[in-house]
Design an enzyme around this catalytic site. Sequence first.
Site, PDB file in Angstrom:
ATOM      1  N   ARG A 256      17.319  14.247  -9.307  1.00  0.00           N
ATOM      2  CA  ARG A 256      16.223  15.121  -9.752  1.00  0.00           C
ATOM      3  C   ARG A 256      15.012  14.227  -9.981  1.00  0.00           C
ATOM      4  O   ARG A 256      14.928  13.528 -10.986  1.00  0.00           O
ATOM      5  CB  ARG A 256      16.652  15.812 -11.050  1.00  0.00           C
ATOM      6  CG  ARG A 256      15.748  16.936 -11.506  1.00  0.00           C
ATOM      7  CD  ARG A 256      16.007  17.250 -12.961  1.00  0.00           C
ATOM      8  NE  ARG A 256      15.339  16.297 -13.816  1.00  0.00           N
ATOM      9  CZ  ARG A 256      15.789  15.849 -14.997  1.00  0.00           C
ATOM     10  NH1 ARG A 256      16.933  16.259 -15.473  1.00  0.00           N
ATOM     11  NH2 ARG A 256      15.085  14.988 -15.701  1.00  0.00           N
ATOM     12  N   HIS A 260      13.317  17.960 -15.904  1.00  0.00           N
ATOM     13  CA  HIS A 260      14.345  19.001 -15.907  1.00  0.00           C
ATOM     14  C   HIS A 260      13.693  20.383 -15.697  1.00  0.00           C
ATOM     15  O   HIS A 260      14.099  21.161 -14.846  1.00  0.00           O
ATOM     16  CB  HIS A 260      15.101  18.970 -17.235  1.00  0.00           C
ATOM     17  CG  HIS A 260      16.013  20.132 -17.424  1.00  0.00           C
ATOM     18  ND1 HIS A 260      17.164  20.287 -16.696  1.00  0.00           N
ATOM     19  CD2 HIS A 260      15.917  21.220 -18.236  1.00  0.00           C
ATOM     20  CE1 HIS A 260      17.754  21.427 -17.066  1.00  0.00           C
ATOM     21  NE2 HIS A 260      17.017  22.001 -17.989  1.00  0.00           N
ATOM     22  N   TYR A 269      13.362   9.354 -21.501  1.00  0.00           N
ATOM     23  CA  TYR A 269      14.777   8.959 -21.509  1.00  0.00           C
ATOM     24  C   TYR A 269      15.265   8.258 -20.252  1.00  0.00           C
ATOM     25  O   TYR A 269      16.434   7.941 -20.149  1.00  0.00           O
ATOM     26  CB  TYR A 269      15.670  10.189 -21.799  1.00  0.00           C
ATOM     27  CG  TYR A 269      15.455  11.375 -20.859  1.00  0.00           C
ATOM     28  CD1 TYR A 269      16.055  11.399 -19.603  1.00  0.00           C
ATOM     29  CD2 TYR A 269      14.657  12.456 -21.235  1.00  0.00           C
ATOM     30  CE1 TYR A 269      15.862  12.472 -18.747  1.00  0.00           C
ATOM     31  CE2 TYR A 269      14.468  13.533 -20.386  1.00  0.00           C
ATOM     32  CZ  TYR A 269      15.070  13.538 -19.146  1.00  0.00           C
ATOM     33  OH  TYR A 269      14.875  14.596 -18.301  1.00  0.00           O
TER      34      TYR A 269
HETATM   35  C1  LIG Z   1      25.761  27.556 -21.794  1.00  0.00           C
HETATM   36  C2  LIG Z   1      24.495  26.760 -21.885  1.00  0.00           C
HETATM   37  N1  LIG Z   1      24.466  25.632 -22.620  1.00  0.00           N
HETATM   38  C3  LIG Z   1      23.326  24.896 -22.700  1.00  0.00           C
HETATM   39  C4  LIG Z   1      22.193  25.315 -22.049  1.00  0.00           C
HETATM   40  C5  LIG Z   1      20.917  24.466 -22.117  1.00  0.00           C
HETATM   41  N2  LIG Z   1      20.769  23.776 -20.819  1.00  0.00           N
HETATM   42  C6  LIG Z   1      19.988  24.276 -19.846  1.00  0.00           C
HETATM   43  S1  LIG Z   1      20.045  23.358 -18.465  1.00  0.00           S
HETATM   44  C7  LIG Z   1      21.098  22.233 -19.175  1.00  0.00           C
HETATM   45  C8  LIG Z   1      21.564  21.030 -18.403  1.00  0.00           C
HETATM   46  C9  LIG Z   1      22.271  21.387 -17.141  1.00  0.00           C
HETATM   47  O1  LIG Z   1      22.456  20.225 -16.364  1.00  0.00           O
HETATM   48  P1  LIG Z   1      23.132  20.270 -14.958  1.00  0.00           P
HETATM   49  O2  LIG Z   1      24.292  21.185 -14.973  1.00  0.00           O
HETATM   50  O3  LIG Z   1      23.350  18.884 -14.516  1.00  0.00           O
HETATM   51  O4  LIG Z   1      22.030  20.986 -14.016  1.00  0.00           O
HETATM   52  P2  LIG Z   1      20.549  20.484 -13.649  1.00  0.00           P
HETATM   53  O5  LIG Z   1      19.643  21.082 -14.690  1.00  0.00           O
HETATM   54  O6  LIG Z   1      20.533  19.015 -13.655  1.00  0.00           O
HETATM   55  O7  LIG Z   1      20.260  21.068 -12.305  1.00  0.00           O
HETATM   56  C10 LIG Z   1      21.402  22.600 -20.470  1.00  0.00           C
HETATM   57  C11 LIG Z   1      22.287  21.848 -21.361  1.00  0.00           C
HETATM   58  C12 LIG Z   1      22.257  26.526 -21.308  1.00  0.00           C
HETATM   59  N3  LIG Z   1      21.194  26.980 -20.633  1.00  0.00           N
HETATM   60  N4  LIG Z   1      23.416  27.204 -21.214  1.00  0.00           N
END
Ligand SMILES: Cc1ncc(C[n+]2csc(CCOP(=O)(O)OP(=O)(O)O)c2C)c(N)n1
Length: 359
Positions: A256, A260, A269
Amino acid sequence: MTDRATYPVQLVQPDGRRVLDREHAASVSDVGPEQLRQLYEDMVVARRIDTEATALQRQGQLGLWPPLLGQEAAQIGSAHALRPDDYVFCSYREAAVAYARGVDLATITRLWRGASHSCWDPADINMTNPAIVVGAQGLHATGYAYAAHLEGAEIAVLTYFGDGATSQGDIAEALGFAASWSAPVVFFCQNNQWAISEPVRVQSQTPLVRRAYGYGIPGVQVDGNDALGVLAVTREAVARARSGEGPSFVEAITYRMGPHTTADDPTRYRASAELELWQRRDPIERMRRLLEREDLWDNDFERRVRTRSDEVGAAVRTATIEMPDPDPMDLFDHVYTAPHPLVEEERRNYAAYLEGARS
Ligand SMILES: Cc1ncc(C[n+]2csc(CCOP(=O)(O)OP(=O)(O)O)c2C)c(N)n1
Ligand SMILES: [Mg+2]
């Protein structure tokens, strides 16, 4: 598929040279000059959509945007392995997949502008809307795939999720259920190295693909910045699903490059050296080098890509800015299919609040 966890499949190196891999190259042996060019064009257009949307958020036209910068090959390569009658269950980051599936460009930013509960009509492109609940779409995909399997439909269902989502119970349950019931679902993990500020090394002590092996699901790691390699392994997984051989797992190793979401500042970070390393593996540059090496690059093609990308960028921008504001009371529609007492109470309270605010 075999245990390739320590050797990600790669068909094109960062310098554009092909890799000799008889097993997987066979899966894309029909991909000729026009399809290679199409992969390149779609990646450039996807990046343009992303750049426009990010700029629109910075200008206050969108509330939020989750950039896909750097993940174009993982998304476009895999989307090209699907047919229109296959079904995609995505996370929030797959705007490139929506584009490849022919989404109405006027809808791609709708949710992110707060103008509607959702972006596109899922039935138009057989693809669900952005899912904010991390990993939930894995369960939805598995249920849909299982139903398709029972009905004898020869389709594949593909679900996109991130490295962080592999730590969610929903993905674990989906893997278990899909394996036990032979659901024709492809678990497509975009390992972009980060789950917001959490690096993947904290998510898992083994390569993520190995989690699938524990469920008896075959899986493969692929260089997620190599569109051709991604296309090959996704085609293999999709073929398994269509022919009733059950689920598969693809771990696409990518990065990425942006934040985010537009609400995040990754400089807090992660080190700039890491970003620079991945910029040298840019998926679009790699495909461009392949086209150049194979004499498929000329001025006409360059112009074609620029024209298409300008048109799409303008369409997204204009549609976003001109999007009508919703009636605030629409917020309460379509929450449940049938009337719900709590929603009705909230609707009445909000109507009274608006009335008070107006007077
Ligand atoms: C069930 C849940 N827990 C926490 C969140 C907060 N949250 C949103 S995106 C994220 C990280 C997800 O990372 P990843 O699965 O690696 O996907 P990326 O964003 O890197 O594409 C978190 C913790 C959420 N939206 N839903
Ligand atoms: Mg991630």
